[in-house]
Design a protein around this motif. Structure first.
Motif, PDB file in Angstrom:
ATOM      1  N   SER A  39       0.813  -1.219   0.000  1.00 47.50           N
ATOM      2  CA  SER A  39       0.000   0.000   0.000  1.00 47.50           C
ATOM      3  C   SER A  39       0.842   1.262   0.000  1.00 47.50           C
ATOM      4  N   LEU A  40       2.108   1.154   0.354  1.00 48.58           N
ATOM      5  CA  LEU A  40       3.000   2.320   0.396  1.00 48.58           C
ATOM      6  C   LEU A  40       3.845   2.448  -0.869  1.00 48.58           C
ATOM      7  N   HIS A  41       3.524   1.654  -1.895  1.00 50.85           N
ATOM      8  CA  HIS A  41       4.279   1.691  -3.149  1.00 50.85           C
ATOM      9  C   HIS A  41       3.320   1.855  -4.322  1.00 50.85           C
ATOM     10  N   LYS A  42       3.874   2.090  -5.477  1.00 48.79           N
ATOM     11  CA  LYS A  42       3.105   2.175  -6.712  1.00 48.79           C
ATOM     12  C   LYS A  42       4.019   1.844  -7.878  1.00 48.79           C
ATOM     13  N   ALA A  94       5.522   5.311  -2.695  1.00 52.71           N
ATOM     14  CA  ALA A  94       4.387   6.213  -2.913  1.00 52.71           C
ATOM     15  C   ALA A  94       3.953   6.927  -1.651  1.00 52.71           C
ATOM     16  N   GLY A  95       4.452   6.485  -0.512  1.00 54.34           N
ATOM     17  CA  GLY A  95       4.029   7.102   0.738  1.00 54.34           C
ATOM     18  C   GLY A  95       2.562   6.851   1.013  1.00 54.34           C
ATOM     19  N   LEU A  96       1.852   7.910   1.354  1.00 49.07           N
ATOM     20  CA  LEU A  96       0.422   7.803   1.667  1.00 49.07           C
ATOM     21  C   LEU A  96      -0.471   8.162   0.481  1.00 49.07           C
ATOM     22  N   ALA A  97       0.111   8.200  -0.711  1.00 45.33           N
ATOM     23  CA  ALA A  97      -0.673   8.605  -1.885  1.00 45.33           C
ATOM     24  C   ALA A  97      -1.826   7.643  -2.153  1.00 45.33           C
ATOM     25  N   ALA A 125      -7.666   6.558  -1.967  1.00 47.50           N
ATOM     26  CA  ALA A 125      -8.776   5.723  -1.494  1.00 47.50           C
ATOM     27  C   ALA A 125      -9.770   6.535  -0.668  1.00 47.50           C
ATOM     28  N   LEU A 126      -9.260   7.419   0.191  1.00 44.30           N
ATOM     29  CA  LEU A 126     -10.140   8.205   1.047  1.00 44.30           C
ATOM     30  C   LEU A 126     -10.925   9.253   0.266  1.00 44.30           C
ATOM     31  N   THR A 127     -10.408   9.668  -0.874  1.00 39.72           N
ATOM     32  CA  THR A 127     -11.115  10.655  -1.699  1.00 39.72           C
ATOM     33  C   THR A 127     -11.919  10.008  -2.825  1.00 39.72           C
ATOM     34  N   ASP A 128     -11.982   8.679  -2.832  1.00 41.21           N
ATOM     35  CA  ASP A 128     -12.736   7.964  -3.855  1.00 41.21           C
ATOM     36  C   ASP A 128     -14.210   7.950  -3.474  1.00 41.21           C
TER      37      ASP A 128
END
Length: 308
Positions: free
Chosen positions: A42-45, A63-66, A71-74
């Protein structure tokens, strides 16, 4: 002699850890390690360079918390969470209420065919969730359902259970039908553990069967009710089988109707396991917070009642 006693004493002290070691290894391999790997994902992309062709064109980067921010803005995830809350508001109280009523009825003195009745109520729990959802799904279809045939012959209205508001009740019915038996067995087992002297004392005080059930049995099986509610909340927040199985039968169900369906879409349809891992971690955290919040509230209420 002293060294032998020391070794024996050390062996006695370390014996419990030896017994716990196999369970600890299984816990680490099949629970802690997958959770840690999901958090790491979850911390990568994936970073794509150029056209994304050739060796080194796609690489995994930090990716950090991206992913969590996305997900929270979905909006789909938020709408799915709201749908699950509405679904759970039907499933949990109805299922636990029926389980309690059935357990009290089976614990009555004059009940007949108790073993057969227990088995009949528990049997739906043994049916896999996918099979149960498929069976009920076809019973909901107007073209193949015998219920719609009977309603048509009687000239009664034929509601569409797979569209709009009735859809929540239709899916809740599947969960209630399958889960009531398990909860009933848990509550019934707690009822059978109550000493007979308690009932005898209540009868001597002039209590009727209804008063015994309301004032004696239900308060004494409160821990079992809390336990079944705890499991029911977790199962409701993780609903996946029912909407996924019913989706081919209706257009009212989207591919992201529940949060776990959104995780499935991200991981296996879009191929974005990193976004799926972030959403799964969020679902796990929310489930943990709500479950333990419920347990804490139930325990504090129990302590207040005991203090009185």
């Amino acid at each position: 002699m002293t060294s032998r006693k020391t070794r024996q004493s050390y062996g006695v002290r370390s014996a419990p850890y030896g017994f716990l070691l196999p369970a600890g290894i299984l816990f680490a391999l099949f629970f802690a390690l997958p959770i840690g790997y999901a958090v790491w994902l979850s911390l990568h992309k994936v970073e794509v360079k150029g056209l994304g062709l050739g060796r080194g064109a796609r690489s995994e980067v930090w990716a950090g918390l991206a992913n969590y921010t996305d997900a929270l803005t979905d909006s789909e995830l938020l709408h799915g969470a709201l749908r699950i809350l509405g679904y759970g508001a039907i499933v949990v109280p109805v299922m636990l209420g029926l389980a309690l009523v059935f357990a009290l009825m089976l614990d009555a003195d004059r009940v007949r065919l108790a073993p057969f009745t227990r088995l009949a109520i528990f049997l739906p729990y043994a049916i896999p969730g996918v099979v149960a959802a498929m069976m009920w799904g076809f019973l909901y279809l107007p073209d193949v359902s015998p219920f719609y045939f009977v309603l048509d012959r009687l000239g009664l209205p034929q509601p569409d259970l797979l569209d709009g508001g009735p859809l929540y009740g239709a899916m809740a019915n599947i969960a209630v039908w399958g889960g009531t038996g398990f909860n009933m067995i848990v509550i019934y087992t707690a009822l059978r553990a109550i000493p007979a002297e308690v009932y005898e004392a209540a009868r001597l005080d002039g209590c009727s069967q209804f008063q015994i059930a309301l004032r004696v049995k239900i308060p004494m099986v409160a821990p079992s009710l809390v336990l079944t509610a705890f499991f029911s909340i977790i199962a409701t927040l993780q609903v996946f089988n029912e909407p996924t199985t019913l989706k081919p039968l209706t257009n009212a169900l989207s591919t992201t109707w529940s949060p776990l369906m959104g995780v499935y879409q991200d991981a296996f349809v879009k191929g974005d396991i990193y976004a799926a891992a972030a959403t799964a971690v969020l679902i796990a955290v929310v489930t943990l917070v709500l479950s333990f919040g419920f347990l804490r509230a139930a325990n504090s209420r129990t302590k207040q009642e005991e203090a009185r």
